[in-house]
Write a protein that holds these residues in place. Structure first.
Motif, PDB file in Angstrom:
ATOM      1  N   ASP A   2    -107.553 -40.954  46.849  1.00 55.30           N
ATOM      2  CA  ASP A   2    -106.253 -41.535  47.186  1.00 55.30           C
ATOM      3  C   ASP A   2    -106.549 -42.773  48.006  1.00 55.30           C
ATOM      4  O   ASP A   2    -107.668 -43.280  47.975  1.00 55.30           O
ATOM      5  N   ASP A   3    -105.562 -43.272  48.742  1.00 50.17           N
ATOM      6  CA  ASP A   3    -105.775 -44.548  49.435  1.00 50.17           C
ATOM      7  C   ASP A   3    -106.896 -44.467  50.465  1.00 50.17           C
ATOM      8  O   ASP A   3    -107.552 -45.460  50.758  1.00 50.17           O
ATOM      9  N   THR A   4    -107.115 -43.289  51.023  1.00 53.84           N
ATOM     10  CA  THR A   4    -108.135 -43.184  52.069  1.00 53.84           C
ATOM     11  C   THR A   4    -109.333 -42.339  51.658  1.00 53.84           C
ATOM     12  O   THR A   4    -110.354 -42.345  52.338  1.00 53.84           O
ATOM     13  N   THR A   5    -109.198 -41.608  50.549  1.00 52.75           N
ATOM     14  CA  THR A   5    -110.273 -40.695  50.147  1.00 52.75           C
ATOM     15  C   THR A   5    -110.980 -41.212  48.909  1.00 52.75           C
ATOM     16  O   THR A   5    -110.333 -41.723  47.995  1.00 52.75           O
ATOM     17  N   TRP A   6    -112.266 -41.083  48.886  1.00 51.45           N
ATOM     18  CA  TRP A   6    -113.021 -41.359  47.664  1.00 51.45           C
ATOM     19  C   TRP A   6    -114.180 -40.391  47.612  1.00 51.45           C
ATOM     20  O   TRP A   6    -115.093 -40.440  48.421  1.00 51.45           O
ATOM     21  N   ARG A   7    -114.109 -39.488  46.639  1.00 48.73           N
ATOM     22  CA  ARG A   7    -115.221 -38.561  46.493  1.00 48.73           C
ATOM     23  C   ARG A   7    -116.124 -39.097  45.389  1.00 48.73           C
ATOM     24  O   ARG A   7    -115.693 -39.234  44.257  1.00 48.73           O
ATOM     25  N   PRO A   8    -117.392 -39.424  45.729  1.00 48.37           N
ATOM     26  CA  PRO A   8    -118.259 -40.009  44.705  1.00 48.37           C
ATOM     27  C   PRO A   8    -118.573 -38.999  43.607  1.00 48.37           C
ATOM     28  O   PRO A   8    -118.487 -37.783  43.825  1.00 48.37           O
ATOM     29  N   THR A   9    -118.940 -39.535  42.442  1.00 46.59           N
ATOM     30  CA  THR A   9    -119.172 -38.698  41.257  1.00 46.59           C
ATOM     31  C   THR A   9    -120.057 -37.495  41.550  1.00 46.59           C
ATOM     32  O   THR A   9    -119.764 -36.384  41.123  1.00 46.59           O
ATOM     33  N   HIS A  10    -121.170 -37.729  42.300  1.00 47.46           N
ATOM     34  CA  HIS A  10    -122.120 -36.631  42.459  1.00 47.46           C
ATOM     35  C   HIS A  10    -121.591 -35.510  43.330  1.00 47.46           C
ATOM     36  O   HIS A  10    -122.214 -34.457  43.435  1.00 47.46           O
ATOM     37  N   LYS A  11    -120.439 -35.737  43.975  1.00 48.48           N
ATOM     38  CA  LYS A  11    -119.841 -34.645  44.755  1.00 48.48           C
ATOM     39  C   LYS A  11    -118.637 -34.029  44.053  1.00 48.48           C
ATOM     40  O   LYS A  11    -117.946 -33.194  44.628  1.00 48.48           O
ATOM     41  N   ARG A  12    -118.360 -34.468  42.818  1.00 47.84           N
ATOM     42  CA  ARG A  12    -117.262 -33.859  42.070  1.00 47.84           C
ATOM     43  C   ARG A  12    -117.838 -32.764  41.173  1.00 47.84           C
ATOM     44  O   ARG A  12    -118.820 -32.995  40.471  1.00 47.84           O
ATOM     45  N   PRO A  13    -117.233 -31.568  41.171  1.00 44.61           N
ATOM     46  CA  PRO A  13    -117.815 -30.453  40.412  1.00 44.61           C
ATOM     47  C   PRO A  13    -117.498 -30.564  38.922  1.00 44.61           C
ATOM     48  O   PRO A  13    -116.741 -29.785  38.375  1.00 44.61           O
ATOM     49  N   LEU A  14    -118.077 -31.572  38.277  1.00 47.09           N
ATOM     50  CA  LEU A  14    -117.752 -31.775  36.875  1.00 47.09           C
ATOM     51  C   LEU A  14    -118.999 -31.881  36.016  1.00 47.09           C
ATOM     52  O   LEU A  14    -120.096 -32.112  36.497  1.00 47.09           O
ATOM     53  N   GLY A  15    -118.793 -31.676  34.733  1.00 54.06           N
ATOM     54  CA  GLY A  15    -119.838 -31.928  33.752  1.00 54.06           C
ATOM     55  C   GLY A  15    -119.342 -33.058  32.875  1.00 54.06           C
ATOM     56  O   GLY A  15    -118.143 -33.175  32.636  1.00 54.06           O
ATOM     57  N   TYR A  16    -120.259 -33.920  32.413  1.00 54.69           N
ATOM     58  CA  TYR A  16    -119.838 -35.083  31.636  1.00 54.69           C
ATOM     59  C   TYR A  16    -120.764 -35.220  30.442  1.00 54.69           C
ATOM     60  O   TYR A  16    -121.977 -35.192  30.577  1.00 54.69           O
ATOM     61  N   VAL A  17    -120.180 -35.341  29.266  1.00 52.51           N
ATOM     62  CA  VAL A  17    -120.979 -35.585  28.064  1.00 52.51           C
ATOM     63  C   VAL A  17    -120.642 -36.986  27.569  1.00 52.51           C
ATOM     64  O   VAL A  17    -119.478 -37.291  27.308  1.00 52.51           O
ATOM     65  N   PHE A  18    -121.668 -37.822  27.488  1.00 52.38           N
ATOM     66  CA  PHE A  18    -121.451 -39.209  27.086  1.00 52.38           C
ATOM     67  C   PHE A  18    -121.437 -39.321  25.565  1.00 52.38           C
ATOM     68  O   PHE A  18    -121.914 -38.441  24.853  1.00 52.38           O
ATOM     69  N   GLN A  19    -120.916 -40.463  25.104  1.00 45.01           N
ATOM     70  CA  GLN A  19    -120.769 -40.656  23.663  1.00 45.01           C
ATOM     71  C   GLN A  19    -122.113 -40.616  22.944  1.00 45.01           C
ATOM     72  O   GLN A  19    -122.265 -39.947  21.944  1.00 45.01           O
ATOM     73  N   GLU A  20    -123.073 -41.371  23.461  1.00 48.02           N
ATOM     74  CA  GLU A  20    -124.377 -41.369  22.805  1.00 48.02           C
ATOM     75  C   GLU A  20    -125.299 -40.445  23.590  1.00 48.02           C
ATOM     76  O   GLU A  20    -125.059 -40.149  24.739  1.00 48.02           O
ATOM     77  N   ALA A  21    -126.327 -39.991  22.923  1.00 42.32           N
ATOM     78  CA  ALA A  21    -127.242 -39.070  23.578  1.00 42.32           C
ATOM     79  C   ALA A  21    -127.763 -39.727  24.851  1.00 42.32           C
ATOM     80  O   ALA A  21    -128.215 -40.863  24.833  1.00 42.32           O
ATOM     81  N   SER A  22    -127.693 -39.033  25.949  1.00 47.02           N
ATOM     82  CA  SER A  22    -128.054 -39.646  27.221  1.00 47.02           C
ATOM     83  C   SER A  22    -129.053 -38.781  27.959  1.00 47.02           C
ATOM     84  O   SER A  22    -129.034 -38.698  29.164  1.00 47.02           O
ATOM     85  N   LEU A  23    -129.932 -38.129  27.206  1.00 49.42           N
ATOM     86  CA  LEU A  23    -130.954 -37.301  27.854  1.00 49.42           C
ATOM     87  C   LEU A  23    -131.944 -38.201  28.590  1.00 49.42           C
ATOM     88  O   LEU A  23    -132.230 -39.308  28.140  1.00 49.42           O
ATOM     89  N   PHE A  24    -132.473 -37.694  29.693  1.00 49.82           N
ATOM     90  CA  PHE A  24    -133.518 -38.444  30.393  1.00 49.82           C
ATOM     91  C   PHE A  24    -134.778 -38.408  29.535  1.00 49.82           C
ATOM     92  O   PHE A  24    -135.298 -37.319  29.237  1.00 49.82           O
TER      93      PHE A  24
END
Lengths: 225, 356
Positions: B66-88
């Motif tokens: 919100d206007d005062t809060t920003w939770r960076p991606t690495h602290k959000r409990p989510l999984g993300y699958v990208f369009q192209e294969a993104s394996l390390f």
């Protein structure tokens, strides 16, 4: 004995100088290269230009300004006196500092290219897997940039071994302290000792060739992963 | 309170995103639209990969932005699958899976074994990314996103970079995921087919705005949708396999208010399926035709008529019991049959596509 005692001393000094400079530049150049790749700051241009300056400036010009800065009336000179270290010109550590600046682009630019080639995506992936930016740097960027680090280390080391102008300006020609191989060869030639100059020059030539051979022979492997 | 609330305003040169939506916290929600509609940007804003200057995001009552809060991606409990294969590339498949697991802070709702089983990648674990095919890579990437035990799974066109064969290879796994895991999924896609197969809820986007949002079956049955589906306009029906006709190799699919015969694809009587009926495969008659090759004739009532994209075509929405079908007809046919809302008709359904 193929090489004289003073030749061996010069080689040892050169290796010591190049090793120390390479280690310092790994620690200093990596964050600079990373910052140059990631920043959106206005400072990116000017800092990038300053880093690249040693590529185009005559070493004597660079050496001259550093001599002034490190001299008793220069800003670095004031600082070292205040710290009780004494003046830096014509000392080994003065030579180290000068070489760090002189070889900076040879560390920063290969790293910058390597970091740029990695792109944003692996960092985004790392973030979605719970890695903080610092964590992602060590766990993803460093391993992926390994070929870049190899190039940067070799280029920095060999470039420092080959420096001459800055050494003369900052270090002079003190045996065991600042008399590196390139200066030693110059001395031999000045003294018309062509035989000794030949041998030392041949050592340098073979060294440089072998290092570059290793570098180019390694590259395709690095790409195959 | 227990939902995803998102409000983002992004203004880039040549692109803007302006959304304010409440998304369900269960099932698969498809973010559907053509390329450039802003669906991926919306997903990236929810993940925290893009930071809208003006935005609000809450997940089940937790404020992520919100206007005062920003939770960076690495602290959000989510999984993300990208369009192209993104394996390390420097890690094996297993190394990729472990990368996320080691950093997961939430309790383990999905175990490594479960993720490996679900995606069928047990035999691939010690291979490096460049030793995997495109489809295998994407399955590992999906397993990797699951293995962090996310509370929200975000998928950005996970099949778009794959050819038809690889898509067919992965879709069954995505369907299992839908059936077996209780994680809400936001699924970005521009493929009506994928949406029809996987989604429970549809959010249609165009030009950075949400133009329709609602349960899939209801939303697809609207004929006033401003999104251009073209040949893909149609409805999905949740059906139960009723009777199987062994003689003619047909199976009867029962839905609320009627039934349709399809080719028997081997599903046992009683199993639940989803079928898709495209508007172009439905025609209408005033009287029951008996001399016709079309096997599916169902009594229906016209509920609405709207213009289609082409000026010569109309979309007619008909009710079959509690369900809805859409028929695409020539406007001349609509006039000739004197169709109007409330009228009783017979719907002839030529093709029913099984989605499982």
């Amino acid at each position: 004995m193929l090489l004289s005692g003073s030749d061996m001393q010069a080689i040892w000094l050169t290796v010591k100088l190049a090793s120390i400079v390479t280690v310092i530049l790994l620690l200093v150049g990596t964050p600079i290269a990373w910052w140059l790749v990631r920043t959106g700051s206005w400072w990116k241009g000017p800092i990038g230009a300053v880093v690249a300056l040693p590529l185009v400036l005559p070493p004597s010009v660079l050496g001259f300004y550093m001599l002034l800065a490190m001299g008793p009336d220069g800003p670095v000179g004031h600082l070292t006196r205040a710290l009780g270290v004494g003046p830096l010109p014509f000392t080994f550590w003065g030579l180290v500092i000068a070489s760090v600046f002189y070889s900076l682009p040879f560390m920063v630019q290969p790293l910058q290219n390597a970091f740029e080639a990695i792109g944003d995506r692996p960092l985004e992936v790392a973030a979605t897997l719970g890695a903080s930016p610092l964590d992602a740097f060590f766990s993803v960027v460093l391993p992926l940039a390994r070929p870049g680090f190899l190039t940067a280390v070799i280029m920095t080391f060999t470039h420092t071994v080959g420096e001459f102008g800055v050494v003369l300006m900052i270090g002079g020609n003190l045996p065991g302290i600042t008399r590196v191989v390139s200066v030693q060869i110059y001395d031999h030639v000045e003294a018309l000792e062509y035989g000794q100059a030949h041998r030392l020059a041949a050592v340098m030539l073979i060294f440089a060739f072998l290092v570059l051979l290793a570098l180019y022979a390694w590259r395709p492997d690095a790409k195959k992963g | 309170m227990e939902t995803i609330k998102a409000r983002f305003h992004v203004d880039w040169p040549g692109f803007s995103l302006d959304v304010d939506c409440v998304l369900p916290d269960r099932g698969v929600t498809a973010l559907f639209g053509h390329s450039g509609s802003g669906k991926t940007t919306l997903l990236r804003c929810i993940a925290g990969l893009e930071r809208a200057r003006q935005g609000f995001l809450s997940f089940k009552g937790e404020i992520w932005q919100d206007d005062t809060t920003w939770r960076p991606t690495h602290k959000r409990p989510l999984g993300y699958v990208f369009q192209e294969a993104s394996l390390f590339p420097h890690l094996t498949a297993l190394g990729n899976l472990r990368y996320g697991i080691r950093r997961a802070t939430t309790e383990h709702r999905v175990s490594l074994d479960q993720a490996v089983d679900l995606l069928g990648i047990g035999h691939l674990l010690d291979r490096k990314a460049d030793r995997l095919s495109g489809g295998e890579r994407q399955r590992v990437a999906i397993a990797r996103a699951l293995a962090v035990s996310p509370r929200l799974l975000l998928m950005d066109e996970p099949l778009a970079a794959l050819d038809l064969k690889r898509k067919q290879e992965i879709l069954p796994y995505l369907e299992r995921l839908h059936d077996e895991l209780k994680i809400p999924v936001l699924y970005v896609s521009h493929s009506p087919d994928e949406v029809a197969r996987l989604a429970d809820h549809l959010v249609a986007m165009e030009d950075g705005r949400i133009v329709a949002s609602g349960p899939l079956v209801e939303t697809l049955a609207r004929i006033d949708l401003p999104i251009r589906l073209g040949e893909d306009i149609g409805v999905v029906l949740d059906v139960v396999v009723g009777e199987r006709d062994k003689t003619w190799h047909l199976a009867r699919m029962d839905f609320q208010g009627g039934s349709l015969w399809t080719r028997d694809m081997g599903a046992a009587a009683g199993s639940r399926m989803r079928v898709r009926v495209l508007a172009r495969d439905v025609s209408l008659t005033r009287q029951l035709q008996t001399q016709t090759s079309i096997q599916n004739l169902v009594p229906a009532r016209v509920s609405a008529i709207a213009d289609d994209e082409h000026p010569g075509l109309a979309l007619v929405r008909i009710r079959v019991g509690a369900s809805v079908l859409i028929a695409r007809l020539a406007k001349r046919a609509v006039a000739a049959l004197e169709l109007s809302p409330g009228q009783e008709v017979w719907a002839q359904v030529k093709t029913v596509a099984l989605l499982e």
